[in-house]
Write a protein that holds these residues in place. Structure first.
Motif, mmCIF file in Angstrom:
data_model
loop_
_atom_site.group_PDB
_atom_site.id
_atom_site.type_symbol
_atom_site.label_atom_id
_atom_site.label_comp_id
_atom_site.label_asym_id
_atom_site.label_seq_id
_atom_site.Cartn_x
_atom_site.Cartn_y
_atom_site.Cartn_z
ATOM 1 N N LEU A 31 34.386 53.100 38.147
ATOM 2 C CA LEU A 31 32.989 53.356 37.796
ATOM 3 C C LEU A 31 32.664 54.807 38.117
ATOM 4 O O LEU A 31 32.924 55.283 39.210
ATOM 5 N N THR A 45 29.999 45.073 33.629
ATOM 6 C CA THR A 45 30.153 46.522 33.814
ATOM 7 C C THR A 45 28.996 47.088 34.618
ATOM 8 O O THR A 45 29.176 47.529 35.747
ATOM 9 N N SER A 50 31.454 52.712 33.043
ATOM 10 C CA SER A 50 32.515 51.825 33.526
ATOM 11 C C SER A 50 33.796 52.066 32.760
ATOM 12 O O SER A 50 33.779 52.351 31.561
#
Length: 395
Positions: A323, A284, A311
């Motif tokens: 994101l 992430t 994320s």
């Protein structure tokens, strides 16, 4: 409960359909690593035997099905809409009006307040404080937003509840213990020490409430604990990085997986819903820390504290779906969703501020200065029937 069965095809189809209908059309990326793990049965399947006293589920596909948008119970409908922010550095709680984004109150939060935790019956909010050798609980009346008299409880880094609501589980991080208290009198009933779990931290229950997956922040491992006997069943030594720091631990809405954010690994470990196998890892961002689910159960929001971003994970495919970066940077840590699911509220741990973000597009709606070291904030009121603890683990 029989392990190893696959979820009914109709349940899977419903989850995929929900993912396709999500409000922001998430972008797909590569799959999580690892082989498929064991799967639990659908939430209300005949073979599912819940731990004694655990309320039955209202949905066959979503353990959080009773906590959908604005599904406020009668118990909380009269509570004041407020955001409670515990500040570990200034030992206080700041209170924000979610409509105006203004700070409307401040009060003492105990010695190093960490999280604001809804009680099992949703009628009290507890400020959990952990500065040893003291620590304690400051109860808040959510009807008025005002604190009550502090309760002397040792080293309350985090707070959870048993699925029947009878006991509070204090995560005594410094002492590497889980302390079990009567949830009414706050008299300690039992303590279980896990010396192999330095930095015992966050946890969540399996679908049936019989198994706990527990993070060990300073040991780079996860423990699996029997929720009835409190015995350790197994452990997972994490290996994406040598100095890993597992944090927030959450069961996915379909009950098939546990997700565990790891700050140093920069992503989320995936375990099967019985905590028997580790099944994958999803990158992430730097400082992966908190995990929250969209109200429709299709997305996970993962806070990346060290890079100022959030994320998105598509829960149907366990792949990253986007994101959101906080303009000008930040340190998003812990928080929760508004009752309608349209706003994600997060503490800015190292910037002494709070962020309000639109879940439609990740737009920053407000940046609000607060006290020193804001941590586990809670948005109130919340949908759902009962709280299993932490800032918003409500089913």
């Amino acid at each position: 409960m029989t392990r190893g069965r696959r979820i009914l095809a109709g349940s899977v189809a419903l989850l995929i359909a929900l993912a396709a209908c999500t409000e922001q059309q998430p972008r797909r990326s590569g799959p999580a690593s690892g082989a498929p793990g064991q799967q639990v049965e659908p939430v209300t399947s005949p073979g599912l035997e819940l731990i004694a006293g655990m309320p039955p589920y209202v949905s066959t596909t979503n353990v959080y099905g009773a906590a959908g948008p604005d599904q406020l119970s009668e118990a909380v409908r009269g509570d004041k809409p407020l955001v409670y922010v515990p500040n570990t550095g200034s030992d206080d709680v700041w209170v924000i009006d979610p409509d105006t984004y203004q700070v409307v109150d401040k009060f003492p939060g105990g010695a190093e307040p960490q999280h604001v935790v809804p009680s099992y019956d949703l009628r009290t909010l507890y400020v959990a404080s952990s500065r040893v050798p003291s620590g304690g609980l400051v109860p808040i009346d959510p009807r008025t937003g005002r604190p009550g008299a502090p309760i002397d409880v040792e080293d309350v880094y985090n707070l959870y509840f048993t699925p029947d609501g009878k006991q509070g589980i204090v995560v005594a991080e410094y002492y590497q213990r889980l302390d079990f208290y009567d949830a009414t009198s706050w008299r300690r009933i039992r303590s279980v020490t896990f010396p192999e779990c330095a930095g015992i931290n966050h946890m969540d229950y399996s679908v049936d409430g019989r198994t706990l997956l527990v993070s060990c922040e300073f040991a780079n491992r996860m423990l699996v604990v029997d929720a009835v006997t409190h015995r350790k069943l197994r452990q997972f030594d994490l290996d994406v990085v040598a100095d890993g720091m597992p944090q927030d631990t959450r069961l996915t809405p379909d009950g098939r997986h546990f997700l565990v954010a790891d700050m140093m690994a920069g992503g989320v470990y995936v375990f099967d819903g019985t905590a028997t196998n580790r099944t994958g890892f999803i990158p992430t961002g730097k400082g992966a820390h908190g995990i929250y689910f969209s109200r429709d159960g299709t997305l996970a929001y993962v806070t990346n504290r060290d890079e100022g971003s959030v994320s998105l994970i598509d829960l149907a495919t366990l792949t990253t779906a986007g994101l959101w970066r906080i303009p000008g940077g930040g340190s998003p840590d812990m928080g929760g969703l508004s009752a309608d699911g349209r706003v994600l509220w997060l503490s800015g741990r190292y910037h002494d501020e709070v962020y309000a973000m639109s879940t439609a597009d990740g737009r920053l709606l407000a940046r609000i200065p607060v006290g020193s070291g804001p941590h586990g904030l809670t948005v109130w009121p919340q949908p759902g029937r009962y709280s299993l603890g932490h800032t918003a683990n409500i089913r």
